[in-house]
Design a protein around this motif. Structure first.
Motif, PDB file in Angstrom:
ATOM      1  N   LYS A 132      -5.355  -4.854   4.122  1.00 47.40           N
ATOM      2  CA  LYS A 132      -4.329  -3.914   4.538  1.00 47.40           C
ATOM      3  C   LYS A 132      -4.893  -2.510   4.337  1.00 47.40           C
ATOM      4  O   LYS A 132      -5.346  -2.169   3.244  1.00 47.40           O
ATOM      5  CB  LYS A 132      -3.063  -4.100   3.699  1.00 47.40           C
ATOM      6  CG  LYS A 132      -1.935  -3.182   4.087  1.00 47.40           C
ATOM      7  CD  LYS A 132      -0.701  -3.456   3.258  1.00 47.40           C
ATOM      8  CE  LYS A 132       0.411  -2.521   3.658  1.00 47.40           C
ATOM      9  NZ  LYS A 132       1.598  -2.729   2.829  1.00 47.40           N
ATOM     10  N   GLU A 145      -4.388   1.749   5.196  1.00 46.53           N
ATOM     11  CA  GLU A 145      -3.554   2.850   5.659  1.00 46.53           C
ATOM     12  C   GLU A 145      -4.430   4.087   5.722  1.00 46.53           C
ATOM     13  O   GLU A 145      -5.075   4.448   4.739  1.00 46.53           O
ATOM     14  CB  GLU A 145      -2.374   3.090   4.724  1.00 46.53           C
ATOM     15  CG  GLU A 145      -1.489   4.230   5.201  1.00 46.53           C
ATOM     16  CD  GLU A 145      -0.277   4.437   4.325  1.00 46.53           C
ATOM     17  OE1 GLU A 145       0.770   3.842   4.616  1.00 46.53           O
ATOM     18  OE2 GLU A 145      -0.404   5.187   3.347  1.00 46.53           O
ATOM     19  N   LYS A 155      -0.308   9.036  10.283  1.00 48.30           N
ATOM     20  CA  LYS A 155      -0.592   7.832   9.519  1.00 48.30           C
ATOM     21  C   LYS A 155      -0.832   6.678  10.476  1.00 48.30           C
ATOM     22  O   LYS A 155      -0.159   6.556  11.498  1.00 48.30           O
ATOM     23  CB  LYS A 155       0.560   7.476   8.582  1.00 48.30           C
ATOM     24  CG  LYS A 155       0.744   8.449   7.440  1.00 48.30           C
ATOM     25  CD  LYS A 155       1.806   7.970   6.494  1.00 48.30           C
ATOM     26  CE  LYS A 155       1.941   8.961   5.346  1.00 48.30           C
ATOM     27  NZ  LYS A 155       2.908   8.519   4.356  1.00 48.30           N
ATOM     28  N   ASN A 194      -1.646   2.293  10.274  1.00 45.32           N
ATOM     29  CA  ASN A 194      -1.724   1.093   9.443  1.00 45.32           C
ATOM     30  C   ASN A 194      -2.468  -0.001  10.182  1.00 45.32           C
ATOM     31  O   ASN A 194      -2.335  -0.164  11.387  1.00 45.32           O
ATOM     32  CB  ASN A 194      -0.317   0.577   9.102  1.00 45.32           C
ATOM     33  CG  ASN A 194       0.444   1.538   8.239  1.00 45.32           C
ATOM     34  OD1 ASN A 194      -0.117   2.094   7.312  1.00 45.32           O
ATOM     35  ND2 ASN A 194       1.702   1.762   8.544  1.00 45.32           N
ATOM     36  N   ASP A 195      -3.254  -0.759   9.436  1.00 47.58           N
ATOM     37  CA  ASP A 195      -3.954  -1.923   9.985  1.00 47.58           C
ATOM     38  C   ASP A 195      -3.824  -3.049   8.976  1.00 47.58           C
ATOM     39  O   ASP A 195      -4.338  -2.963   7.869  1.00 47.58           O
ATOM     40  CB  ASP A 195      -5.423  -1.594  10.233  1.00 47.58           C
ATOM     41  CG  ASP A 195      -6.164  -2.750  10.856  1.00 47.58           C
ATOM     42  OD1 ASP A 195      -5.527  -3.610  11.478  1.00 47.58           O
ATOM     43  OD2 ASP A 195      -7.400  -2.817  10.694  1.00 47.58           O
ATOM     44  N   THR A 196      -3.104  -4.090   9.351  1.00 43.78           N
ATOM     45  CA  THR A 196      -2.863  -5.212   8.451  1.00 43.78           C
ATOM     46  C   THR A 196      -3.260  -6.515   9.122  1.00 43.78           C
ATOM     47  O   THR A 196      -3.022  -6.699  10.302  1.00 43.78           O
ATOM     48  CB  THR A 196      -1.366  -5.284   8.090  1.00 43.78           C
ATOM     49  OG1 THR A 196      -0.974  -4.017   7.567  1.00 43.78           O
ATOM     50  CG2 THR A 196      -1.100  -6.349   7.060  1.00 43.78           C
TER      51      THR A 196
END
Length: 92
Positions: free
Chosen positions: A70, A72, A87, A89-91
Motif C-alpha cells: 500500500k 500513498e 495525493k 494511492n496505490d493498493t
C-alpha cells in the motif's frame, strides 16, 4: 567498518538499549532484518520463457501475489503563493 562490525554493534545496541554503541551515520535507526513469515509458493523454471513459474498453476511468479503493498504519494506544488497538494494511492 565491515558488515560484521556493523551487525555486532547493532546486536549490542538491541541487547543493551542504554549502552553507547558506535554506529555509522545513516544506520542510527537501522534494525536487523527478520525473515518474512508466510507460505511461499513452490516454483520451477519454465524452459521456454526462462522465468520462474508456480508449480501448481504455471503462473509467472512475478504475477503471483506474494505480499500486500500500500503506497500513498503526496506531491506539493507552490505557484503564485498558492500551495497545491495532490495525493495518490496505490493498493494491491
Amino acid at each position: 567498518m565491515t558488515t560484521s562490525q556493523v551487525m555486532d554493534a547493532m546486536d549490542r545496541t538491541l541487547a543493551e538499549p542504554h549502552a553507547e554503541a558506535v554506529r555509522p551515520f545513516g544506520l542510527t535507526k537501522a534494525v536487523p532484518v527478520r525473515p518474512a513469515a508466510g507460505v511461499w509458493p513452490a516454483l520451477r523454471l519454465c524452459p521456454e520463457r526462462q522465468i520462474s513459474v508456480t508449480v501448481d498453476g504455471g503462473e509467472p511468479f512475478i504475477h503471483a501475489p506474494s505480499m500486500e503493498s500500500k503506497f500513498e504519494t503526496v506531491a506539493q506544488t507552490t505557484e503564485d503563493s498558492q500551495l497545491d497538494e495532490e495525493k495518490a494511492n496505490d493498493t494491491d
